[in-house]
Design a protein around this motif. Structure first.
Motif, mmCIF file in Angstrom:
data_model
loop_
_atom_site.group_PDB
_atom_site.id
_atom_site.type_symbol
_atom_site.label_atom_id
_atom_site.label_comp_id
_atom_site.label_asym_id
_atom_site.label_seq_id
_atom_site.Cartn_x
_atom_site.Cartn_y
_atom_site.Cartn_z
ATOM 1 N N UNK A 1 1.201 29.217 22.155
ATOM 2 C CA UNK A 1 0.813 28.380 23.291
ATOM 3 C C UNK A 1 -0.543 27.717 23.056
ATOM 4 N N UNK A 2 -0.705 26.562 23.653
ATOM 5 C CA UNK A 2 -2.010 25.916 23.693
ATOM 6 C C UNK A 2 -2.175 25.270 25.057
ATOM 7 N N UNK A 3 -3.409 25.009 25.421
ATOM 8 C CA UNK A 3 -3.725 24.398 26.708
ATOM 9 C C UNK A 3 -4.691 23.253 26.470
ATOM 10 N N UNK A 4 -4.404 22.119 27.108
ATOM 11 C CA UNK A 4 -5.265 20.941 26.995
ATOM 12 C C UNK A 4 -5.755 20.545 28.380
ATOM 13 N N UNK A 5 -7.016 20.180 28.469
ATOM 14 C CA UNK A 5 -7.593 19.671 29.711
ATOM 15 C C UNK A 5 -7.447 18.149 29.696
ATOM 16 N N UNK A 6 -6.755 17.617 30.710
ATOM 17 C CA UNK A 6 -6.575 16.169 30.840
ATOM 18 C C UNK A 6 -7.105 15.695 32.196
ATOM 19 N N UNK A 7 -8.053 16.447 32.749
ATOM 20 C CA UNK A 7 -8.613 16.140 34.069
ATOM 21 C C UNK A 7 -9.122 14.710 34.147
ATOM 22 N N UNK A 8 -9.771 14.243 33.091
ATOM 23 C CA UNK A 8 -10.322 12.885 33.087
ATOM 24 C C UNK A 8 -9.383 11.884 32.433
ATOM 25 N N UNK A 9 -8.117 12.245 32.294
ATOM 26 C CA UNK A 9 -7.117 11.354 31.720
ATOM 27 C C UNK A 9 -6.689 11.811 30.340
ATOM 28 N N UNK A 10 -5.481 11.418 29.931
ATOM 29 C CA UNK A 10 -4.960 11.829 28.624
ATOM 30 C C UNK A 10 -5.823 11.396 27.447
ATOM 31 N N UNK A 11 -6.532 10.301 27.594
ATOM 32 C CA UNK A 11 -7.390 9.822 26.510
ATOM 33 C C UNK A 11 -8.542 10.752 26.189
ATOM 34 N N UNK A 12 -8.862 11.655 27.110
ATOM 35 C CA UNK A 12 -9.957 12.605 26.891
ATOM 36 C C UNK A 12 -9.430 14.027 26.671
ATOM 37 N N UNK A 13 -8.143 14.150 26.394
ATOM 38 C CA UNK A 13 -7.520 15.469 26.226
ATOM 39 C C UNK A 13 -8.286 16.313 25.215
ATOM 40 N N UNK A 14 -8.570 17.551 25.626
ATOM 41 C CA UNK A 14 -9.290 18.494 24.783
ATOM 42 C C UNK A 14 -8.562 19.832 24.816
ATOM 43 N N UNK B 1 -6.894 23.828 10.778
ATOM 44 C CA UNK B 1 -8.136 23.515 11.483
ATOM 45 C C UNK B 1 -8.119 24.187 12.854
ATOM 46 N N UNK B 2 -9.231 24.756 13.252
ATOM 47 C CA UNK B 2 -9.330 25.377 14.572
ATOM 48 C C UNK B 2 -9.295 24.291 15.640
ATOM 49 N N UNK B 3 -8.466 24.492 16.663
ATOM 50 C CA UNK B 3 -8.278 23.453 17.675
ATOM 51 C C UNK B 3 -9.105 23.654 18.940
ATOM 52 N N UNK B 4 -9.403 24.877 19.316
ATOM 53 C CA UNK B 4 -10.076 25.138 20.589
ATOM 54 C C UNK B 4 -11.401 24.386 20.678
ATOM 55 N N UNK B 5 -11.553 23.662 21.796
ATOM 56 C CA UNK B 5 -12.770 22.885 22.038
ATOM 57 C C UNK B 5 -12.762 21.509 21.405
ATOM 58 N N UNK B 6 -11.673 21.145 20.758
ATOM 59 C CA UNK B 6 -11.602 19.862 20.053
ATOM 60 C C UNK B 6 -10.527 18.966 20.648
ATOM 61 N N UNK B 7 -10.623 17.701 20.328
ATOM 62 C CA UNK B 7 -9.608 16.720 20.724
ATOM 63 C C UNK B 7 -8.555 16.627 19.628
ATOM 64 N N UNK B 8 -7.358 16.167 19.967
ATOM 65 C CA UNK B 8 -6.292 16.100 18.958
ATOM 66 C C UNK B 8 -6.682 15.385 17.668
ATOM 67 N N UNK B 9 -7.432 14.284 17.745
ATOM 68 C CA UNK B 9 -7.805 13.537 16.535
ATOM 69 C C UNK B 9 -8.763 14.311 15.642
ATOM 70 N N UNK B 10 -9.401 15.348 16.168
ATOM 71 C CA UNK B 10 -10.309 16.161 15.362
ATOM 72 C C UNK B 10 -9.561 17.254 14.594
ATOM 73 N N UNK B 11 -8.313 17.499 14.949
ATOM 74 C CA UNK B 11 -7.556 18.600 14.368
ATOM 75 C C UNK B 11 -6.322 18.118 13.604
#
Length: 166
Positions: free
Chosen positions: A63-76, A90-100
Motif C-alpha cells: 500500500x501507499x498513500x498520497x496527499x492530493x489536498x492541494x490538487x493532483x499536481x502536488x501529489x506527494x 528509490x524511497x518514495x515517502x515524502x516525495x512526489x511521483x517525478x522524484x521516484x
C-alpha cells in the motif's frame, strides 16, 4: 500504458444484486479494492482516519498513500509500504511521483490520480515496462482509490502496487 479496467463500487441497489466473490481474492488489486470498500462502508468515500495501512496482512508492504489536498499536481507520497520503492529502486515517502518514478510512469500515475479525484471512484492499471537499470521487464498492477478527510472531498489517494520482473 493504458488503464485496463475501472473498478466500480457503490451502495446502489444494483451493487446489492451482485453476488459476493467466492474465496479470498489473491491479486493485490482485488484485495485493495475489498479493503477500500470495507473501510468505506456505506459512505461515498472512506475517511483517512479509518485507514490502517497494516490491517490487511496480504497488503502489507504493497500500500501507499498520497496527499492530493492541494490538487493532483502536488501529489506527494506520505506513506509507502515498500513495493513501489523497491520496484523503482528509490524511497518514495515524502516525495512526489517525478522524484521516484521514471517520467512517463509518473505522468501516467498522475493521470490516473486526476481521474480518481475527478470521478471519485477507484481505478486499476496494469503495465509492462522495460527496466533500464538491472535489466528485465517490470510487470505491475496498481489500484488507485480516493480517500477523504471530510467525507466529501478527495484529499488523499490510497494505492496498492505489486510487480514482478521477468
Amino acid at each position: 500504458m493504458v488503464a485496463h479496467m475501472g473498478i466500480h463500487g457503490d451502495s446502489t441497489d444494483a451493487a446489492a444484486d451482485r453476488p459476493e466473490p467466492v474465496g479470498r481474492e489473491r491479486r493485490v488489486v482485488g484485495q485493495a479494492l475489498s479493503y477500500w470498500h470495507a473501510v468505506r462502508d456505506h459512505r461515498t468515500l472512506p475517511l483517512l482516519d479509518d485507514l490502517d495501512m497494516e490491517a490487511e496482512p496480504l497488503l502489507r508492504g504493497k500500500l501507499f498513500l498520497m496527499d492530493v489536498t492541494d490538487g493532483p499536481g502536488t501529489a506527494t507520497f506520505t506513506y509507502c509500504g515498500g513495493a513501489l520503492s523497491h520496484a523503482f529502486k528509490a524511497s518514495a515517502t515524502g516525495k512526489r511521483p517525478h522524484e521516484v518514478l521514471p517520467s512517463d510512469v509518473a505522468e501516467h500515475m498522475l493521470d490516473l490520480v486526476r481521474a480518481v479525484v475527478d470521478f471519485r471512484r477507484p481505478l486499476a492499471d496494469a503495465a509492462t515496462l522495460p527496466r533500464v537499470r538491472g535489466g528485465g521487464v517490470l510487470k505491475h498492477r496498481m489500484a488507485i482509490m480516493p480517500v477523504s478527510t471530510d467525507g466529501k472531498t478527495v484529499t488523499h489517494i490510497l494505492g496498492a502496487f505489486s510487480y514482478k520482473v521477468d
